[in-house]
Design a protein around this motif. Structure first.
Motif, PDB file in Angstrom:
ATOM      1  N   GLU A  83      18.548  11.432  64.659  1.00 47.65           N
ATOM      2  CA  GLU A  83      17.182  10.865  64.113  1.00 47.65           C
ATOM      3  C   GLU A  83      16.193  11.876  64.217  1.00 47.65           C
ATOM      4  O   GLU A  83      16.138  12.473  65.145  1.00 47.65           O
ATOM      5  N   THR A  84      15.502  12.220  63.252  1.00 44.38           N
ATOM      6  CA  THR A  84      14.325  13.174  62.986  1.00 44.38           C
ATOM      7  C   THR A  84      13.127  12.492  63.087  1.00 44.38           C
ATOM      8  O   THR A  84      12.930  11.331  62.669  1.00 44.38           O
ATOM      9  N   GLN A  85      12.345  12.592  64.217  1.00 46.56           N
ATOM     10  CA  GLN A  85      11.018  11.959  64.308  1.00 46.56           C
ATOM     11  C   GLN A  85       9.979  13.123  64.056  1.00 46.56           C
ATOM     12  O   GLN A  85       9.982  14.114  64.383  1.00 46.56           O
ATOM     13  N   HIS A  86       8.608  12.542  64.054  1.00 43.48           N
ATOM     14  CA  HIS A  86       7.609  13.228  63.732  1.00 43.48           C
ATOM     15  C   HIS A  86       6.467  12.708  64.552  1.00 43.48           C
ATOM     16  O   HIS A  86       6.178  11.443  64.813  1.00 43.48           O
ATOM     17  N   PHE A  87       5.535  13.712  65.150  1.00 46.76           N
ATOM     18  CA  PHE A  87       4.460  13.382  65.857  1.00 46.76           C
ATOM     19  C   PHE A  87       3.344  14.466  65.664  1.00 46.76           C
ATOM     20  O   PHE A  87       3.412  15.351  65.182  1.00 46.76           O
ATOM     21  N   PHE A  88       2.229  14.036  65.871  1.00 49.35           N
ATOM     22  CA  PHE A  88       0.898  14.639  65.519  1.00 49.35           C
ATOM     23  C   PHE A  88       0.067  14.850  66.593  1.00 49.35           C
ATOM     24  O   PHE A  88       0.029  14.053  67.537  1.00 49.35           O
ATOM     25  N   ILE A  89      -0.618  15.975  66.692  1.00 50.70           N
ATOM     26  CA  ILE A  89      -1.691  16.274  67.805  1.00 50.70           C
ATOM     27  C   ILE A  89      -2.836  16.417  67.294  1.00 50.70           C
ATOM     28  O   ILE A  89      -3.192  17.509  66.434  1.00 50.70           O
ATOM     29  N   ASP A  90      -3.737  15.452  67.345  1.00 47.31           N
ATOM     30  CA  ASP A  90      -5.242  15.728  66.869  1.00 47.31           C
ATOM     31  C   ASP A  90      -6.131  16.185  67.773  1.00 47.31           C
ATOM     32  O   ASP A  90      -6.175  15.907  68.976  1.00 47.31           O
ATOM     33  N   VAL A  91      -6.721  17.207  67.276  1.00 49.02           N
ATOM     34  CA  VAL A  91      -7.916  18.030  68.384  1.00 49.02           C
ATOM     35  C   VAL A  91      -9.221  17.727  67.745  1.00 49.02           C
ATOM     36  O   VAL A  91      -9.388  18.252  66.567  1.00 49.02           O
ATOM     37  N   SER A  92     -10.055  17.274  68.562  1.00 48.28           N
ATOM     38  CA  SER A  92     -11.466  17.038  68.243  1.00 48.28           C
ATOM     39  C   SER A  92     -12.446  17.075  69.327  1.00 48.28           C
ATOM     40  O   SER A  92     -12.110  16.908  70.328  1.00 48.28           O
ATOM     41  N   THR A  93     -13.681  17.009  69.182  1.00 46.86           N
ATOM     42  CA  THR A  93     -14.786  17.395  69.972  1.00 46.86           C
ATOM     43  C   THR A  93     -16.085  16.757  69.410  1.00 46.86           C
ATOM     44  O   THR A  93     -16.394  16.996  68.099  1.00 46.86           O
ATOM     45  N   LEU A  94     -16.920  16.377  70.219  1.00 48.20           N
ATOM     46  CA  LEU A  94     -18.326  16.239  69.743  1.00 48.20           C
ATOM     47  C   LEU A  94     -19.324  17.377  69.965  1.00 48.20           C
ATOM     48  O   LEU A  94     -20.577  17.298  69.795  1.00 48.20           O
ATOM     49  N   SER A  95     -18.910  18.445  70.486  1.00 47.11           N
ATOM     50  CA  SER A  95     -19.807  19.615  70.845  1.00 47.11           C
ATOM     51  C   SER A  95     -19.947  20.479  69.666  1.00 47.11           C
ATOM     52  O   SER A  95     -19.177  20.579  68.648  1.00 47.11           O
ATOM     53  N   SER A  96     -21.239  20.636  69.420  1.00 49.07           N
ATOM     54  CA  SER A  96     -21.715  21.464  68.239  1.00 49.07           C
ATOM     55  C   SER A  96     -21.430  23.034  68.198  1.00 49.07           C
ATOM     56  O   SER A  96     -20.950  23.835  67.334  1.00 49.07           O
ATOM     57  N   GLN A  97     -20.896  23.574  69.339  1.00 51.15           N
ATOM     58  CA  GLN A  97     -20.687  24.924  69.730  1.00 51.15           C
ATOM     59  C   GLN A  97     -19.446  24.965  69.774  1.00 51.15           C
ATOM     60  O   GLN A  97     -18.474  24.152  69.987  1.00 51.15           O
TER      61      GLN A  97
END
Length: 830
Positions: free
Chosen positions: A145-159
């Motif tokens: 079986e082929t599975q997909h997964f995602f990695i979300d990268v975020s921050t609240l820093s303006s720098q």
């Protein structure tokens, strides 16, 4: 807009007419909200999705205005499980806002921030910029079986914040049986692996080892489900877990995991207090961040098959066989002894050898059997009936003598005046066996009934408590509650260490056998008393069996309570295993003293009150004695004073008073006996024993005050055993000095018991676990099984010590059998 007059008038009457000014205000608000919404849409972060690959390092920057999504796909197989590991490094320093990483999988979501903040004791915070996490692998029913997964990268820093992201496969994610696998873990980079039970394997033992004691680690066994709790602050939420330094071991049963597989999770803790290590830095504020430093640790994990049902059966049969053999041996000895006695009876009942009853020199009538035995002993230089003082030796004449009228003033009330009888220079057993036998028998039977009552009221709450302990361990999975030898702890049902409980069977079975032997002797003696046998009435050591019954009961209770203790051995229930050891040592000393002092031995109430005080001090010593100078001073003073008071009681045979004039009398005796005429002690033998006893006890008190041993319970038990051995050695020496002999059976028991005690103490001092340290430190002493793959060193201690105690009891029971046909006024008191 033109409004009709009717509409105006209608709304005016209702009091809600909307004029032109209010309509303009409403239109202004709507326009303002529209403009704000357009501006907000313009400020939405720019989301970028990238197709990513395994084993590629991505260097990127994230701000509050951009968000990156990495899309991965991989093929999983039902026959082969591969782990997926995400590794993140944050390159920027002094971040005001952390970076949030969210891993979205088909059946799970994993999120973590970097720097990763882990909390320790007192809410101390430890930041980690390098984080590695293994993704949860849900089971699949498809072959591939082929599975997909995602990695979300975020921050609240303006720098802009720089980071590195790498996703790789863990090739050795599935552990193999009996194959060692090495890896590195840290607080921010925990590791876990999967193990699948092979066909035909129901129980395995997971062993983890490390060359480094610190940093402290946690080993956990969890079911196959998402999420996997693999951080220091949540690893205890699911499954079984234990802290470890160099060694860790958990026995896992297949029945506890419906999927026939489990995860082995290894986490390095942020602090070392749980493993007994120090904390080098204490922050001033709870919210102050602490530099975590390098806390990586190399660990080895190996899963081995545990024992099968055949080993359990062999272990139980071996245990039963050893102790049943003592029953068979006892039955064989009894049959041989009965056959020998029947032959002797036939010889004396034959017409040629029949002779009338003869009268000994004190006027007592003895049977022909007694006279013949006496004559035989005389031929072997062991004659008590007609021996003179010269045969004993010149040295014995100064301390021992037969009862002669010129040794003391023959007053009319000598039988009732204790001061005259007990203060004679030379005493015989007849002097201290004047009380009514029925009264003494009832007095000593109280020992048995009291200890039986104590056993019932002591054992019931103990059993309830240890069942609760075992239930808590099974429900919470906290393996740190109980101090087992985890490398040789074989579970059975709800019990975690069945072998440690089974090995205590010897105390119960041999205690019961000793009770049966005592009962047989008691019945024979009572029959002799009923037919007015002279040898039973006036010869030998007076037969009182109450203390023997108490000793046998105490041995059985020692086995029961030791088994209860080993259900969950820990700091709070140690007294279950030691309380009846104190009682056994005390009862043995009382029995030794009772042999030659039947009239003046301590009552059951006094004896058990003193033993209760000993147990009380044992509890106080374990709870408050560690490093407490005040406690050790108080205990040493009480120990020395108790030794002096007991010595005085024994020396004067109880004929002294503890009152206001005791000091004046002591000074007077010192002045008259030591200063004025320098006379020696009146009772030389007793003085030698008591001086040696005081030296030993004062030395033990000084050792405790100086060294302050951590195991106060064992220290207190050592005091009791040393005093018992000293008194027993004195008894044997004085018995031989008095011209008495030791028969074959007690001599064999003495030699056999001494050898068994030596081997037993060797295994006892192996120290496979200790509740005086942390659970992790205790596990450093764990060892594999050494007997039948089922019993460890401590189990062998249980076997040998139960046999040695049984042999010691037999020695006390039979050591004076040579005096059974000797008149009591010819048996010396010492």
């Amino acid at each position: 807009m033109v409004l009709s007059s009717s509409w105006k008038s209608r709304h005016k009457r209702r009091g809600c007419w909307v004029g032109p000014g209010l309509a303009a205000l409403l239109w202004f608000c709507v326009c303002t909200q529209f403009i704000c919404a357009v501006r907000a849409v313009g400020e939405t972060p720019n989301v970028v999705q990238k197709d990513a690959e395994f084993d590629v390092t991505y260097n990127d920057t994230v701000t509050s205005e951009n968000q990156t999504i990495y899309a991965f796909n991989h093929t999983i197989s039902r026959n082969k499980t591969e782990g997926v590991r995400v590794t993140v490094d944050v390159l920027s320093q002094n971040l005001k806002s952390p970076i949030l990483f969210v891993v979205r999988q088909q059946q799970a979501v994993l999120s973590f921030q970097v720097p990763l903040i882990l909390r320790g004791l007192y809410q101390r915070k430890y930041p980690y910029n390098h984080v590695g996490r293994t993704l949860c692998q849900p089971p699949t029913r498809a072959i591939s079986e082929t599975q997909h997964f995602f990695i979300d990268v975020s921050t609240l820093s303006s720098q802009g914040t720089n980071y590195q992201l790498r996703v790789s496969r863990v090739e050795s994610f599935t552990l193999q049986t009996d194959k060692k696998f090495s890896f590195t873990a840290s607080p921010s980079q925990p590791q876990y692996f999967k193990y699948i039970f092979p066909e035909g394997v129901d129980t395995v033992i997971v062993k983890v080892n490390s060359d480094k004691t610190f940093p402290c680690s946690v080993m956990s066994i969890q079911d196959i489900q998402c999420p996997v709790f693999d951080l220091d602050n949540n690893v205890a939420f699911l499954g079984m877990y234990q802290t470890m330094t160099k060694k860790g071991a958990i026995t896992v049963q297949k029945k506890d995991f419906p999927s026939n597989s489990f995860y082995v999770v290894l986490v390095v803790k942020t602090e070392d207090e749980a493993c007994g290590g120090p904390l080098l830095y204490y922050p001033l504020r709870p919210d102050e961040l602490i530099n975590a430093g390098n806390r990586s640790k190399i660990l080895d994990v190996m899963v081995s098959q545990a024992i099968n049902l055949e080993v359990y059966v062999m272990g139980m049969l071996f245990c039963m066989g050893i102790f049943l053999s003592f029953y068979l041996l006892t039955l064989l000895v009894a049959c041989v002894e009965n056959k020998r006695m029947n032959k002797k009876r036939e010889v004396f009942e034959s017409p040629a050898d029949t002779s009338p009853a003869e009268t000994v020199d004190n006027g007592s009538t003895l049977s022909s059997e007694a006279i013949t035995d006496s004559a035989t002993s005389t031929d072997n230089n062991y004659g008590y009936m007609e021996r003179s003082l010269e045969s004993v030796g010149r040295s014995r004449q100064e301390s021992l003598s037969s009862v002669e009228e010129d040794d003391y003033d023959t007053l009319d009330d000598i039988n009732s005046d204790k001061n005259i009888v007990r203060t004679k220079k030379f005493l015989c057993v007849s002097d201290l066996a004047r009380k009514d036998k029925r009264v003494l028998s009832k007095k000593y039977q109280i020992y048995f009934w009291n200890i039986a009552t104590i056993a019932v009221f002591y054992a019931l709450p103990v059993i309830q408590l240890v069942i609760t302990y075992q239930t808590v361990v099974n429900v919470t999975g906290n393996q740190d509650i109980c101090y087992y030898n985890f490398l040789c702890a074989h579970p059975l049902g709800a019990l975690s260490a069945f072998n440690n409980i089974l090995s205590n069977l010897g105390y119960v079975m041999l205690g019961l056998l000793f009770l049966l032997i005592v009962l047989k002797r008691d019945i024979v003696h009572n029959r002799a008393m009923v037919r007015n046998d002279v040898s039973a009435l006036e010869c030998g050591i007076p037969k009182h069996f109450g203390l023997f019954y108490a000793m046998g009961t105490a041995l059985m209770m020692e086995g029961l309570l030791s088994a209860c203790y080993h259900v969950c051995p820990n700091y709070t229930n140690f007294q279950f295993d030691t309380s009846f050891m104190y009682m056994i040592a005390g009862l043995c000393m009382l029995k030794l003293y009772q042999k030659r002092h039947p009239d003046i031995n301590a009552s059951a109430y006094t004896a058990y009150a003193c033993l209760a005080a000993v147990i009380f001090f044992s509890v106080l010593g374990v709870v408050f004695g560690k490093g407490n100078t005040v406690f050790w001073i108080i205990f040493s003073v009480i120990h020395i004073l108790a030794t002096m008071l007991l010595s005085t009681q024994l020396y004067y045979m109880g004929r002294w008073r503890l009152d206001a004039g005791v000091l004046r009398r002591i000074v007077y005796i010192i002045y008259t006996d030591c200063i004025r005429q320098c006379s020696g002690p009146m009772y030389i033998d007793r003085m030698v024993l008591l001086v040696m006893g005081n030296i030993v006890n004062w030395s033990l008190a000084a050792y405790g005050l100086i060294e302050r041993p951590n195991d106060f319970a064992s220290y207190l038990l050592a005091i009791a055993i040393c005093n018992l051995l000293l008194y027993f050695a004195f008894y044997i020496i004085m018995k031989l000095r008095s011209g008495e002999r030791i028969k074959c059976l007690p001599l064999v028991c003495i030699l056999f018991t001494a050898v068994v005690w030596g081997f037993a103490l060797y295994f006892f001092f192996q120290g496979l676990s200790t509740w005086q340290k942390t659970p992790a430190e205790s596990r450093e002493h764990n060892r594999d099984c050494i007997l039948l793959m089922f019993f460890d060193d401590h189990d062998i201690w249980h076997f040998l010590s139960s046999i040695a105690m049984f042999g010691s009891f037999l020695v006390l029971l039979t050591m004076d059998d040579d005096l059974d046909n000797v008149q009591r006024d010819k048996i010396y008191v010492f």
